[in-house]
Write a protein that holds these residues in place. Structure first.
Motif, mmCIF file in Angstrom:
data_model
loop_
_atom_site.group_PDB
_atom_site.id
_atom_site.type_symbol
_atom_site.label_atom_id
_atom_site.label_comp_id
_atom_site.label_asym_id
_atom_site.label_seq_id
_atom_site.Cartn_x
_atom_site.Cartn_y
_atom_site.Cartn_z
ATOM 1 N N ARG A 84 55.515 -29.291 11.437
ATOM 2 C CA ARG A 84 56.090 -27.961 11.392
ATOM 3 C C ARG A 84 55.118 -27.022 11.950
ATOM 4 N N GLY A 85 55.796 -25.782 12.388
ATOM 5 C CA GLY A 85 54.858 -24.743 13.230
ATOM 6 C C GLY A 85 54.653 -23.717 12.129
ATOM 7 N N GLU A 86 53.892 -22.888 12.433
ATOM 8 C CA GLU A 86 53.520 -21.702 11.571
ATOM 9 C C GLU A 86 54.772 -20.758 11.506
ATOM 10 N N THR A 87 54.871 -20.129 10.618
ATOM 11 C CA THR A 87 56.061 -19.017 10.588
ATOM 12 C C THR A 87 55.414 -17.666 11.192
ATOM 13 N N LEU A 88 56.018 -16.549 11.541
ATOM 14 C CA LEU A 88 55.433 -15.573 11.918
ATOM 15 C C LEU A 88 54.696 -14.805 10.696
ATOM 16 N N GLU A 89 54.903 -14.761 9.581
ATOM 17 C CA GLU A 89 54.269 -14.358 8.605
ATOM 18 C C GLU A 89 52.973 -15.026 8.190
ATOM 19 N N GLN A 90 52.857 -16.243 8.324
ATOM 20 C CA GLN A 90 51.661 -17.115 8.259
ATOM 21 C C GLN A 90 50.606 -16.834 9.245
ATOM 22 N N ALA A 91 51.241 -16.679 10.507
ATOM 23 C CA ALA A 91 50.319 -16.487 11.687
ATOM 24 C C ALA A 91 49.773 -14.998 11.562
ATOM 25 N N LEU A 92 50.579 -14.146 11.218
ATOM 26 C CA LEU A 92 49.809 -12.808 11.089
ATOM 27 C C LEU A 92 48.911 -12.883 9.859
ATOM 28 N N LEU A 93 49.291 -13.212 8.737
ATOM 29 C CA LEU A 93 48.219 -13.418 7.599
ATOM 30 C C LEU A 93 46.985 -14.136 8.002
ATOM 31 N N SER A 94 46.996 -15.253 8.904
ATOM 32 C CA SER A 94 45.797 -15.999 9.434
ATOM 33 C C SER A 94 44.896 -14.879 10.113
ATOM 34 N N GLN A 95 45.355 -14.180 11.068
ATOM 35 C CA GLN A 95 44.812 -13.071 11.523
ATOM 36 C C GLN A 95 44.111 -12.018 10.741
ATOM 37 N N LEU A 96 44.744 -11.873 9.491
ATOM 38 C CA LEU A 96 44.254 -10.772 8.736
ATOM 39 C C LEU A 96 43.186 -11.183 7.891
ATOM 40 N N ARG A 97 43.031 -12.625 7.564
ATOM 41 C CA ARG A 97 42.225 -13.130 6.823
ATOM 42 C C ARG A 97 40.783 -13.094 7.582
ATOM 43 N N ILE A 98 40.662 -13.120 8.825
ATOM 44 C CA ILE A 98 39.214 -13.097 9.930
ATOM 45 C C ILE A 98 39.161 -11.823 10.252
ATOM 46 N N ALA A 99 39.840 -10.799 9.866
ATOM 47 C CA ALA A 99 39.437 -9.305 10.037
ATOM 48 C C ALA A 99 38.464 -8.531 9.434
ATOM 49 N N GLY A 100 37.833 -9.251 8.255
ATOM 50 C CA GLY A 100 36.931 -8.694 7.524
ATOM 51 C C GLY A 100 37.431 -7.384 6.684
ATOM 52 N N LEU A 101 38.667 -7.402 6.194
ATOM 53 C CA LEU A 101 39.095 -6.295 5.614
ATOM 54 C C LEU A 101 38.515 -6.041 4.364
ATOM 55 N N PRO A 102 38.300 -4.892 3.716
ATOM 56 C CA PRO A 102 38.204 -4.753 2.130
ATOM 57 C C PRO A 102 39.256 -5.567 1.238
ATOM 58 N N ALA A 103 39.158 -6.027 0.125
ATOM 59 C CA ALA A 103 39.940 -6.653 -0.577
ATOM 60 C C ALA A 103 41.391 -5.892 -0.951
ATOM 61 N N ASP A 104 41.268 -4.420 -1.223
ATOM 62 C CA ASP A 104 42.182 -3.704 -1.389
ATOM 63 C C ASP A 104 43.073 -3.461 -0.190
ATOM 64 N N LEU A 105 42.345 -3.379 1.016
ATOM 65 C CA LEU A 105 43.223 -3.125 2.216
ATOM 66 C C LEU A 105 43.830 -4.283 2.588
ATOM 67 N N TYR A 106 43.311 -5.333 2.409
ATOM 68 C CA TYR A 106 43.765 -6.675 2.911
ATOM 69 C C TYR A 106 45.082 -6.992 2.008
ATOM 70 N N ARG A 107 44.825 -6.460 0.669
ATOM 71 C CA ARG A 107 46.156 -6.656 -0.083
ATOM 72 C C ARG A 107 47.218 -5.942 0.478
ATOM 73 N N ALA A 108 47.048 -4.842 0.837
ATOM 74 C CA ALA A 108 48.177 -3.760 1.070
ATOM 75 C C ALA A 108 48.719 -4.198 2.598
ATOM 76 N N ALA A 109 47.742 -4.805 3.633
ATOM 77 C CA ALA A 109 48.480 -5.014 4.729
ATOM 78 C C ALA A 109 49.103 -6.629 4.652
ATOM 79 N N ALA A 110 48.820 -7.362 3.819
ATOM 80 C CA ALA A 110 49.451 -8.649 3.566
ATOM 81 C C ALA A 110 50.930 -8.480 2.813
ATOM 82 N N PHE A 111 50.798 -7.353 2.053
ATOM 83 C CA PHE A 111 52.256 -6.804 1.344
ATOM 84 C C PHE A 111 52.915 -6.284 2.643
ATOM 85 N N LEU A 112 52.483 -5.685 3.657
ATOM 86 C CA LEU A 112 53.239 -5.142 4.842
ATOM 87 C C LEU A 112 53.716 -6.092 5.531
ATOM 88 N N VAL A 113 52.953 -7.145 5.946
ATOM 89 C CA VAL A 113 53.163 -8.242 6.643
ATOM 90 C C VAL A 113 54.459 -9.182 6.024
#
Length: 440
Positions: A84-113
């Motif tokens: 099974r391949g990655e979904t679009l959401e999973q691919a975007l979340l994978s990029q966010l995890r390595i972006a080094g964002l602060p916890a609150d900013l990552y939470r908001a970005a993941a919510f938007l994704v």
């Protein structure tokens, strides 16, 4: 006032399904592969029940569905299926995890994704999303900028203009003046294909504007569609349906239709008294009920399939384009069944035909245009097919507008409103005439 307890007698009628009827309903709504798994489970639980296959290959094929690990052998088909391949959401979340964002900013970005649609757009206002998340609006704006930096370019846009602008802004090869052409002031000219007016507005020569137009046409209006998406679903047809010399032939898939039998070796034990006899009688009764339910399923499904193709004679000559308006009630009234029974019979069931393999529900997708402002006995499927055909054969320098498409449909006897044409065109993922226009 005197209060107290009192007893009253009331007659109440209600309908309940016996366990056997519940089993029949359950078996009817199972898909072919689910029914096969269910029968194999029942055969393991009931020592009197046996599955007989029409051929050794059918039995091996059925067994391979449950083979686990490398010991599945050469018939282990599931082992050869792609992962099974990655979904679009999973691919975007994978990029966010390595972006080094602060916890609150990552939470908001993941919510938007998680709020993006299948095309990669954010269609909800940020103020509304901020209220749902309980976050500050400015923080959500910062999170959106982080999302719009992800791949593919254009993800997180709130409209088509922003989507194209995000792609052009990250492309060093974009023609000079592209960002100005995609500004709020100039984009209406781009959307309507008014390139000469755009050239005057930007103060650029016509050659430069034509280069910008060609570039914009090459951008991706639905960046989310570039991702492989959800898991690919593989279907196994329950039956093959053919029309030979005017006669409808239905042949069941041998891999999904084992014959149920009851073993005779336990009859002698059944004549004795005690717990063994009671147990065997219970299992025999269960096997009989199961065999009757399966046989009833095949009879009902065969009647429904035959009725569907009798109501859709145009399918044999034109495929799905030849379907006429039909709903569940049409088949239910024809067979004297309840609509829910027909719904259970067609849900998840596939048939192989000369035009390909289709789910039975596809034959009910032909909605009468009269319900949406159109007319005649045409169906939405037929109109969509004609629209796609007209667009494929149009002059790319002067593509059909929605109004012109409605006129062309009228010439073919299909009376469809312009707004309905626009709706079907969007469902077919066909761009508007201005965006389809080819700049020479």
């Amino acid at each position: 006032m005197i209060t107290g307890l009192s007893q009253t007698t009331a007659i109440q009628m209600k309908t309940t399904l016996t366990p056997e009827l519940q089993q029949s309903v359950h078996i009817l709504q199972l898909t072919g592969t689910d029914l096969l798994s269910y029968l194999q489970e029942q055969a393991l639980e009931n020592p009197l029940l046996e599955l007989e296959w029409s051929s050794p290959s059918a039995r091996r094929s059925a067994g391979s569905r449950h083979a686990i690990g490398p010991g599945g052998g050469e018939d282990d088909r599931l082992g050869r299926l792609p992962a099974r391949g990655e979904t679009l959401e999973q691919a975007l979340l994978s990029q966010l995890r390595i972006a080094g964002l602060p916890a609150d900013l990552y939470r908001a970005a993941a919510f938007l994704v998680g709020s993006l649609d299948g095309a990669g757009y954010l269609l909800h206002p940020l103020g509304e999303l901020a209220g749902c998340l309980g976050a500050d609006l400015r923080q959500l704006e910062d999170a959106l900028r982080e999302v719009q930096r992800l791949e593919p370019a254009g993800i997180g846009a709130r409209d088509l203009r922003e989507c194209l602008l995000l792609q052009a802004g990250r492309d060093p090869q974009a023609p000079l003046g592209t960002a100005d052409a995609l500004s709020e002031a100039c984009f209406p000219l781009v959307a309507r294909g008014r390139w000469e007016a755009l050239a005057r507005r930007l103060g650029l020569p016509p050659e430069a504007v034509r280069e910008i137009a060609r570039y914009i046409r090459g951008l991706q209006p639905r960046p989310g569609s570039l991702h492989p998406g959800e898991r690919t679903h593989y279907v196994v047809p329950d039956a093959e349906v053919r029309l030979e010399r005017g006669e409808l032939l239905i042949r069941w898939n041998a891999e999904l239709t084992p014959r149920l039998t009851v073993q005779d070796g336990y009859e002698r034990l059944g004549r004795t008294d005690g717990e063994a006899a009671a147990y065997l009688k219970s299992k025999r009764r269960g096997a009989d009920w199961l065999m009757r339910a399966v046989e009833q399923r095949y009879r009902t499904l065969k009647r429904v399939i035959a009725a569907i193709f009798e109501e859709q004679p145009g399918f044999w000559g034109q495929g799905l384009r030849g379907l006429r308006p039909m709903n569940l009630r049409t088949i239910a009234d024809k067979l004297g069944l309840h609509e829910s029974t027909v719904s259970r019979a067609v849900n998840g069931k596939y048939v192989r035909t000369c035009h390909g393999t289709f789910e039975l529900k596809a034959f009910f997708a032909a909605v009468p245009l009269a319900e949406s402002g159109g007319g005649g006995g045409a169906s939405s499927l037929e109109v969509k097919s004609v629209i796609a055909e007209l667009v494929a054969g149009e002059n790319k320098g002067r593509p059909y507008s929605d109004e012109k498409l409605a006129q062309e449909l009228s010439k073919r006897g299909l009376q469809v409103a312009r707004r309905t044409v626009a709706k079907y065109r969007e469902e077919l993922h066909i761009l508007s005439s201005s965006l389809r226009k080819r700049v020479l």
